[in-house]
Scaffold this motif. Structure first.
Motif, PDB file in Angstrom:
ATOM      1  N   ALA A 239       2.045   1.755  -3.464  1.00  0.00           N
ATOM      2  CA  ALA A 239       0.965   2.224  -4.342  1.00  0.00           C
ATOM      3  C   ALA A 239       0.946   3.741  -4.437  1.00  0.00           C
ATOM      4  O   ALA A 239       0.507   4.305  -5.447  1.00  0.00           O
TER       5      ALA A 239
ATOM      6  N   PHE B   5      -6.508  -0.123  -2.041  1.00  0.00           N
ATOM      7  CA  PHE B   5      -5.876   0.730  -3.040  1.00  0.00           C
ATOM      8  C   PHE B   5      -6.833   1.822  -3.530  1.00  0.00           C
ATOM      9  O   PHE B   5      -8.054   1.641  -3.518  1.00  0.00           O
TER      10      PHE B   5
ATOM     11  N   ARG C 138       0.823  -1.208   0.000  1.00  0.00           N
ATOM     12  CA  ARG C 138       0.000   0.000   0.000  1.00  0.00           C
ATOM     13  C   ARG C 138       0.858   1.258   0.000  1.00  0.00           C
ATOM     14  O   ARG C 138       0.479   2.274  -0.584  1.00  0.00           O
TER      15      ARG C 138
END
Length: 246
Positions: free
Chosen positions: A205, A232, A202
């Motif tokens: 991301a 996400f 994460r």
């Protein structure tokens, strides 16, 4: 392998720079043979149609339709064993099939790095962690030829229990911004650790433009896939690849 990719709007990156020598992916000195590539679980072009190659070409086409120019793609498995590294590697190879493009594969699975070993790349100068820990380090020193035309590898280097502090660092962001802004034909693929069990995927991301989730076919439950996807940003989430094998 089956796949499902949903379109999204792209977000431009900044034009930050990192001083140093050229860090553009280049042609390898010696290209690997089909037998060598199969030994590395890596796709290759041939005169005969192959289901696996066609699947990755289709995934590449869908990814490239999401945005103009180059972008950073995060490939994150739902759980360990889902085949995320396999998908990340071969998506990068599929992009490198196009002679007008190049690709850089970044191994961000610090606890269980695999790309260098799988591709049989000898690490003479370390990798990503070595670069991030050395303020005087040069990115060119940790980019390696893979034997695949127009594909280079930035291996993880030293193993670490977690990458949170590294991936959230200014130096990490600056490195990726420099690679994408200085070389518009180069597409970056971040091979992430599993979503379940750690925050690393994460955090990564935040550095990516596109997120692809990899689910092990018959391995990851619908509930686990939905939970992983929910972590996400929907604007970045491209879809789920169902991988039949690693």
């Amino acid at each position: 392998m089956t796949n499902a990719i949903a379109p999204r709007k792209d977000e431009p990156g900044d034009d930050s720079r990192v001083a140093g020598r050229s860090i553009a992916p280049r042609m390898p000195v010696t290209a690997l043979s089909p037998v060598q590539l199969e030994d590395r679980a890596t796709i290759y072009r041939s005169e005969t149609a192959r289901r696996e190659v066609d699947a990755f070409r289709e995934l590449r086409t869908q990814l490239l339709s999401l945005a103009d120019g180059n972008f950073v793609t995060l490939v994150a498995p739902v759980s360990r064993g889902s085949g995320g590294s396999f998908v990340a590697r071969n998506l990068a190879v599929a992009v490198a099939f196009d002679e007008s493009k190049s690709a850089l594969l970044v191994d961000c699975d610090l606890r269980h790095p695999s790309q260098a070993a799988t591709m049989k790349v000898s690490l003479s100068n370390g990798g990503l962690i070595d670069y991030l820990e050395d303020p005087e380090g040069n990115a060119e020193d940790v980019l390696y030829d893979t034997g695949v035309p127009r594909l280079r590898l930035l291996p993880a280097g030293k193993s670490r229990e977690t990458g949170a502090e590294y991936f959230s660092s200014f130096r990490m962001r600056l490195l990726l911004d420099s690679l994408r802004s200085r070389y518009p034909s180069c597409h970056l693929f971040l091979d992430a650790p599993p979503v379940r069990g750690a925050p690393d995927a994460r955090i990564l991301a935040d550095l990516a433009d596109v997120v692809v989730l990899v689910a092990g076919y018959g391995r990851d439950t619908p509930a686990a896939i939905a939970q992983a996807a929910a972590g996400f940003d929907p604007k970045k989430f491209a879809g789920v690849v169902f991988n039949e094998g690693v």
